[in-house]
Enzyme design. Structure first.
Site, PDB file in Angstrom:
ATOM      1  N   PHE A 130       0.822  -1.205   0.000  1.00 41.69           N
ATOM      2  CA  PHE A 130       0.000   0.000   0.000  1.00 41.69           C
ATOM      3  C   PHE A 130       0.855   1.253   0.000  1.00 41.69           C
ATOM      4  CE2 PHE A 130      -3.288  -2.921   1.338  1.00 41.69           C
ATOM      5  CZ  PHE A 130      -4.493  -2.325   0.955  1.00 41.69           C
ATOM      6  N   ASP A 131       0.588   2.136  -0.949  1.00 38.93           N
ATOM      7  CA  ASP A 131       1.123   3.482  -0.889  1.00 38.93           C
ATOM      8  C   ASP A 131       0.526   4.157   0.349  1.00 38.93           C
ATOM      9  OD1 ASP A 131       2.279   5.979  -1.818  1.00 38.93           O
ATOM     10  OD2 ASP A 131       0.261   6.521  -2.475  1.00 38.93           O
TER      11      ASP A 131
END
Length: 222
Positions: free
Chosen positions: A8-9
């Site tokens: 996940f960014d």
């Protein structure tokens, strides 16, 4: 085959950092004696590595000037801007569902991991993630292609069973460079056009759409 690892960014994907980032950029530009755009004109700076943004804002390739701008940015960001941030609605529920299904989660951000970890902890998200991966303070591994390659090696994760989830093209370009699937999200700072150009397997308008991605994750119905 369902994804067993999800990256996940952070900025624009897990949280909305608009206020903290734009105010810190404005602070740095003022310190540099440069033109200071309105906050609304700095949306594009959320996502790319800081050096890239300041290269455009200062119209320079001078590394000393870029390093000084980043130092001024951090002067404010590390004290105040870090917490001028909001959790995206629906993210905790998505992370919980993925964890319950046995998916291994990691944060993959261009932001230095020293800062990213504090933000993840601040919002109570640390229990969902195995590790928070980010760049070094000198900019090493700020490019998503390098960072994702590093994570795959460190975690021994198979690229074919890994997905990168983010709101900007940099996330998807990094995924493509490593043979990793990409999911683009529209609640952040990238447009549908920007994300579509990198051929993600899904473009989601809300977090719950990721959990419902066909053949993406082996999740039970909520």
């Amino acid at each position: 085959m369902p994804y067993s690892t999800a990256l996940f960014d952070l900025d624009g994907t897990l949280t909305d950092p608009f206020e903290g980032i734009t105010r810190s950029i404005q602070f740095a530009l003022e310190k540099m004696g440069a033109f200071v755009p309105a906050a609304e004109d700095l949306h594009w700076c959320i996502g790319p590595p800081l050096w890239e943004s300041f290269r455009v804002l200062l119209e320079t390739e001078n590394q000393e000037q870029l390093d000084q701008a980043v130092a001024f940015y951090r002067e404010r960001f590390t004290v105040t801007g870090l917490y001028e941030n909001n959790l995206i609605k629906g993210i905790p529920e998505l992370l919980e569902r993925l964890c319950d299904a046995g998916v291994t989660l990691h944060v993959c951000t261009s932001k230095p991991h020293a800062y990213a970890g504090k933000i993840v902890e601040h919002f109570g998200l640390m229990p969902y993630f195995g590790k928070v991966y980010g760049s070094e303070l000198d900019g090493t591994r700020s490019a998503k292609s390098e960072l994702i390659a590093h994570i795959l090696q460190e975690e021994g994760a198979a690229a074919a069973q890994t997905v990168m989830i983010g709101d900007r093209k940099h996330d998807l370009l990094g995924a493509n460079a490593n043979g990793v699937a990409g999911i683009g999200v529209l609640w952040g700072y990238g447009s549908r056009e920007e994300l579509s150009a990198e051929q993600p397997v899904l473009i989601a308008q809300a977090p719950d759409e990721i959990a419902r991605h066909p053949n993406g994750f082996a999740l039970a119905e909520a």
